[in-house]
Design a protein around this motif. Structure first.
Motif, PDB file in Angstrom:
ATOM      1  N   UNK A   2      27.054   3.109  28.324  1.00  0.00           N
ATOM      2  CA  UNK A   2      26.892   4.557  28.868  1.00  0.00           C
ATOM      3  C   UNK A   2      25.837   5.362  28.374  1.00  0.00           C
ATOM      4  N   UNK A   3      25.425   5.758  29.032  1.00  0.00           N
ATOM      5  CA  UNK A   3      23.495   6.450  28.607  1.00  0.00           C
ATOM      6  C   UNK A   3      23.997   7.069  27.771  1.00  0.00           C
ATOM      7  N   UNK A   4      22.897   6.958  26.652  1.00  0.00           N
ATOM      8  CA  UNK A   4      22.424   7.441  25.658  1.00  0.00           C
ATOM      9  C   UNK A   4      21.344   7.384  25.261  1.00  0.00           C
ATOM     10  N   UNK A   5      20.740   8.439  24.743  1.00  0.00           N
ATOM     11  CA  UNK A   5      18.695   8.801  23.977  1.00  0.00           C
ATOM     12  C   UNK A   5      18.888   9.127  22.566  1.00  0.00           C
ATOM     13  N   UNK A   6      18.560   9.075  21.497  1.00  0.00           N
ATOM     14  CA  UNK A   6      18.628   9.095  20.865  1.00  0.00           C
ATOM     15  C   UNK A   6      19.909   8.910  20.338  1.00  0.00           C
ATOM     16  N   UNK A   7      20.161  10.176  18.982  1.00  0.00           N
ATOM     17  CA  UNK A   7      21.591   9.442  18.867  1.00  0.00           C
ATOM     18  C   UNK A   7      23.060   9.848  18.931  1.00  0.00           C
ATOM     19  N   UNK A   8      22.520  10.776  20.805  1.00  0.00           N
ATOM     20  CA  UNK A   8      23.592  10.996  21.506  1.00  0.00           C
ATOM     21  C   UNK A   8      23.693  10.101  22.550  1.00  0.00           C
ATOM     22  N   UNK A   9      24.640  10.026  23.145  1.00  0.00           N
ATOM     23  CA  UNK A   9      25.188   9.306  24.696  1.00  0.00           C
ATOM     24  C   UNK A   9      24.895  10.893  25.634  1.00  0.00           C
ATOM     25  N   UNK A  10      24.719  10.428  26.620  1.00  0.00           N
ATOM     26  CA  UNK A  10      24.735  12.113  27.547  1.00  0.00           C
ATOM     27  C   UNK A  10      26.434  12.599  28.046  1.00  0.00           C
ATOM     28  N   UNK A  11      26.403  14.060  27.654  1.00  0.00           N
ATOM     29  CA  UNK A  11      27.664  14.331  27.995  1.00  0.00           C
ATOM     30  C   UNK A  11      27.317  16.307  28.051  1.00  0.00           C
ATOM     31  N   UNK A  12      27.844  16.050  29.821  1.00  0.00           N
ATOM     32  CA  UNK A  12      27.269  17.546  29.911  1.00  0.00           C
ATOM     33  C   UNK A  12      28.435  18.233  29.556  1.00  0.00           C
ATOM     34  N   UNK A  13      29.970  17.376  29.994  1.00  0.00           N
ATOM     35  CA  UNK A  13      31.259  18.732  30.419  1.00  0.00           C
ATOM     36  C   UNK A  13      31.839  18.819  28.891  1.00  0.00           C
ATOM     37  N   UNK A  14      31.989  19.758  28.762  1.00  0.00           N
ATOM     38  CA  UNK A  14      32.744  20.397  27.502  1.00  0.00           C
ATOM     39  C   UNK A  14      33.949  19.419  26.907  1.00  0.00           C
ATOM     40  N   UNK A  15      34.076  19.367  26.116  1.00  0.00           N
ATOM     41  CA  UNK A  15      34.705  18.648  25.285  1.00  0.00           C
ATOM     42  C   UNK A  15      35.838  19.354  23.739  1.00  0.00           C
ATOM     43  N   UNK A  16      35.591  20.436  23.756  1.00  0.00           N
ATOM     44  CA  UNK A  16      35.992  21.432  23.073  1.00  0.00           C
ATOM     45  C   UNK A  16      36.404  23.034  23.355  1.00  0.00           C
ATOM     46  N   UNK A  17      37.242  23.822  22.823  1.00  0.00           N
ATOM     47  CA  UNK A  17      38.091  24.915  23.169  1.00  0.00           C
ATOM     48  C   UNK A  17      37.368  25.696  21.633  1.00  0.00           C
ATOM     49  N   UNK A  18      37.250  27.158  22.257  1.00  0.00           N
ATOM     50  CA  UNK A  18      37.792  28.247  20.977  1.00  0.00           C
ATOM     51  C   UNK A  18      39.698  28.998  21.912  1.00  0.00           C
ATOM     52  N   UNK A  19      39.070  29.074  22.548  1.00  0.00           N
ATOM     53  CA  UNK A  19      41.009  29.996  22.907  1.00  0.00           C
ATOM     54  C   UNK A  19      41.040  29.182  24.196  1.00  0.00           C
ATOM     55  N   UNK A  20      41.682  28.517  24.861  1.00  0.00           N
ATOM     56  CA  UNK A  20      42.773  27.834  25.515  1.00  0.00           C
ATOM     57  C   UNK A  20      42.730  29.229  26.984  1.00  0.00           C
ATOM     58  N   UNK A  21      41.920  28.171  27.871  1.00  0.00           N
ATOM     59  CA  UNK A  21      41.671  29.109  29.238  1.00  0.00           C
ATOM     60  C   UNK A  21      40.930  30.466  29.724  1.00  0.00           C
ATOM     61  N   UNK A  22      40.796  30.721  28.075  1.00  0.00           N
ATOM     62  CA  UNK A  22      39.958  31.652  27.851  1.00  0.00           C
ATOM     63  C   UNK A  22      38.220  31.906  27.178  1.00  0.00           C
ATOM     64  N   UNK A  23      38.073  30.693  26.407  1.00  0.00           N
ATOM     65  CA  UNK A  23      36.918  30.402  25.803  1.00  0.00           C
ATOM     66  C   UNK A  23      36.739  28.770  25.180  1.00  0.00           C
TER      67      UNK A  23
END
Length: 653
Positions: A598-619
């Motif tokens: 997978x593409x990677x630069x420095x410490x991070x792999x390339x990832x634009x999609x969100x994989x975290x959640x504050x409040x499901x369906x809202x935030x």
């Protein structure tokens, strides 16, 4: 499986070097290079456009707009995240959301964008097609009421006299989540005082309403569609009729109580609750209460939101909060897995930094109402300082890192953490994030709760972290807390073998979390629950070898939705499968191959999609660190287990 967990220590570094060794080594070095001088790590935390849009509108409410350079950079950020259909989403490549779109449009118009510009015409058309600004959520309508764009009847009645309610009253601050508390109290002040934004540029958005705001009759709706929700709507109408009859002396007393609550929790330049929505409401409430903008409280409250600003070239945005404790703890786990010595120049200062932030001397709201007595403080907060609101998820992850690295050096901190976590267990065996037994589900039916995130009930992912911690420090399967947690998790498993991920997207996150915990307590890898979970993860692997899961999966009818494989979700799946004993499986090997390619630069792999959640369906949240430490962690653990005779993972994560 023999039922006894294996706790892998830091692997000895070998002289031979493979491509995997080199990838782990390079990534670990890049991650270490991002460490702050005092030892901690903190990565950016990005939400949707409502946060920077509200930052702009808050500044204009106060009559102190951002400097033109910053405002222009925020404008570019907002425009860059507009969808082709004209609206704004809650997460990368998500559906257009009416509330996010209204706030972004309003902010861009305030910044100076021409309403007849092509992007503004598209935005306006999308908002009107969705029913217009009147269909926005409650928080957006509060903002519009403060600007005079809608009448205050567009907002559910939440009288400030709630501050005086006794604990037994059905609607009481102790019965809602920490984040709801700190957001709601300044809102109660605003609803009581009904201030008007200064709006020195005289910008309005009447063009976003299908029906003129004064003639609109259907602002407040039943958030759940249930009979209870209908009853609460009728109660809202009764409260609206009765509110003018409230004695002014009672209102003044309630306002003083709300003000005291606010001032006691202002939290300096870290802000009320250390989360942006509460911080913004605190700024506005202080202004409404008459605090001059140069008053120390007002200065600190404004500084708290300014500190969340992030700039990248010609763009800027505002974070919802900072995540240094979470980032540092998870980075420490990844580096320990990669072979970094726990007493070395990277991890020793990081672990000491974490230890020194344990909250030992101040009980927060979590201590109220514990039927068996509140435990002594001993937790960690998510942010730099949020002493009244530690959470058990951070606490378990930090304590596991300290114990894993040096159980003697950090014995006192780990012991206090265990005492606090045990004291925060809910009656059903699970753990919520910030409160115990925060399960008054009837409150989700009130009109104000249209965001669906008023409560903090026990969840599988948080419970798994707590269970993993307790097992790691030696609590046996027959310990009442451990047995209760295992029972809760087994009851929470979905029919397809997955677990719901409340704080990470979504079923891959929840399933990884629980499989690690079950491994830590010695659950047999051949047990039905584990086999179903492995089957779920294997069934969700994509043709490219990775895993991905869209934020839309928080709508049950979209549970299987995915746009692309992501590094963080691939890492979770691989870690979960390895915890279930599938180290040598084809699925794990393909997942590792995917991460290696997978593409990677420095410490991070390339990832634009969100994989975290504050409040499901809202935030939703994009943790910029997730694409760094989780892939490193998965690759390093795979390497570790491949070099050992045992395939057991063993510790809590």
């Amino acid at each position: 499986m023999d039922g006894q967990p294996f706790f892998p220590r830091t692997p000895a570094l070998e002289t031979r070097s493979s491509p995997l060794d080199r990838l782990v080594g390079r990534t670990a070095a890049a991650v270490k290079a991002l460490q702050r001088d005092d030892g901690h790590w903190v990565f950016e935390l990005e939400a949707d456009t409502t946060i920077p849009a509200e930052y702009v509108l808050t500044c204009h409410f106060l009559g102190t707009p951002p400097d033109t350079g910053l405002e222009a950079r925020i404008g570019r950020y907002l425009r860059a995240r507009q969808r082709r259909d004209g609206g704004w989403p809650l997460f990368h490549e998500g559906d257009a959301n009416i509330s996010a779109s209204v706030k972004a449009y309003f902010a861009l118009k305030m910044i100076g964008d021409d309403p007849q510009a092509e992007h503004m015409r598209r935005a306006r058309a999308a908002i009107l097609a969705a029913g217009g600004a009147a269909r926005s959520n409650v928080f957006t309508r509060v903002l519009l009421a403060l600007y005079g764009e809608v009448p205050w009847r567009a907002v559910p009645v939440m009288p400030v006299e709630l501050m005086l309610a006794p604990r037994w009253f059905p609607v009481h601050l102790s019965k809602i989540a920490y984040w709801s508390r700190v957001v709601l109290v300044p809102l109660l002040i605003l609803q009581a005082l009904k201030p008007r934004a200064r709006n020195t540029r005289n910008v309005h958005i009447g063009e976003l309403f299908v029906t003129p705001p004064d003639r609109e009759r259907r602002y407040n709706v039943n958030p759940t569609g249930s009979p209870l929700g209908t009853a609460f709507l009728l109660l809202d109408q009764a409260l609206r009729a009765a509110e003018p009859l409230i004695p002014q002396a009672l209102r003044r007393r309630a306002l003083r109580t709300a003000e005291a609550f606010l001032l006691e929790r202002l939290n300096g330049e870290d802000g009320l609750g250390a989360i942006f929505p509460a911080m913004v409401n605190a700024v506005l409430a202080l202004d409404a209460l008459g605090y001059p903008q140069d008053h120390p409280h007002a200065v600190a409250a404004r500084r708290a939101i300014d500190r969340l600003l992030v700039g990248h070239g010609d763009r800027a945005y505002c974070q919802p909060c900072a995540s240094p404790v979470w980032d540092t703890a998870l980075t420490a786990h990844a580096l320990l897995e990669a072979g970094e010595p726990p007493d070395g120049p990277a991890l020793r200062p990081a672990l000491d930094w974490l230890r020194d932030r344990q909250i030992l001397d101040r009980a927060g709201d979590w201590a109220e109402g514990r039927s068996n007595g509140a435990p002594r403080p001993g937790g960690w907060a998510f942010q730099y300082r949020n002493d009244l609101y530690p959470d058990v998820d951070d606490t378990a992850v930090v304590a596991m890192a300290l114990h894993r690295a040096d159980p003697r050096r950090y014995a006192d901190a780990v012991a206090r953490a265990a005492e606090w976590v045990l004291g925060m267990q809910s009656r059903n065996g699970g753990w919520g994030a910030y409160d115990a037994d925060n399960t008054r589900y009837y409150l989700n039916h009130i009109p104000f709760a249209d965001h669906g995130a008023l409560l903090d009930p026990p969840t599988a992912d948080v419970t798994a972290r707590c269970l993993g911690f307790l097992a790691q420090i030696g609590l046996e399967r027959d310990h009442p807390a451990v047995a209760g947690a295992v029972g809760f998790l087994l009851r929470e498993q979905e029919a397809d073998g997955s677990w719901y991920g409340r704080w990470g997207t979504n079923y891959v996150y929840g399933t990884w979390s629980v499989l690690c915990a079950l491994n830590a307590v010695g659950e047999d890898a051949e047990s039905p629950a584990v086999r179903r979970a492995v089957g779920f993860l294997e069934s969700r692997q994509r043709p490219d070898g990775g895993w991905g899961e869209d934020c839309a999966t928080y709508w049950h009818d979209r549970k299987a939705e995915v746009k692309a494989s992501t590094p963080s979700q691939t890492a979770w799946a691989v870690l979960g499968l390895m915890a279930a004993g599938a180290v040598d499986s084809d699925a794990v090997r393909r997942g590792i191959d995917h991460l290696e390619r997978a593409p990677r630069a420095g410490a991070r792999w390339a990832e634009d999609l969100y994989t975290g959640v504050g409040f499901p369906r809202v935030f939703y949240l994009r943790y910029h660190g997730y694409a760094a430490y989780f892939p490193l962690w998965a690759l390093a653990r795979y390497r570790t287990l491949q070099r050992r005779n045992s395939r057991r993972v063993g510790h809590g994560l």
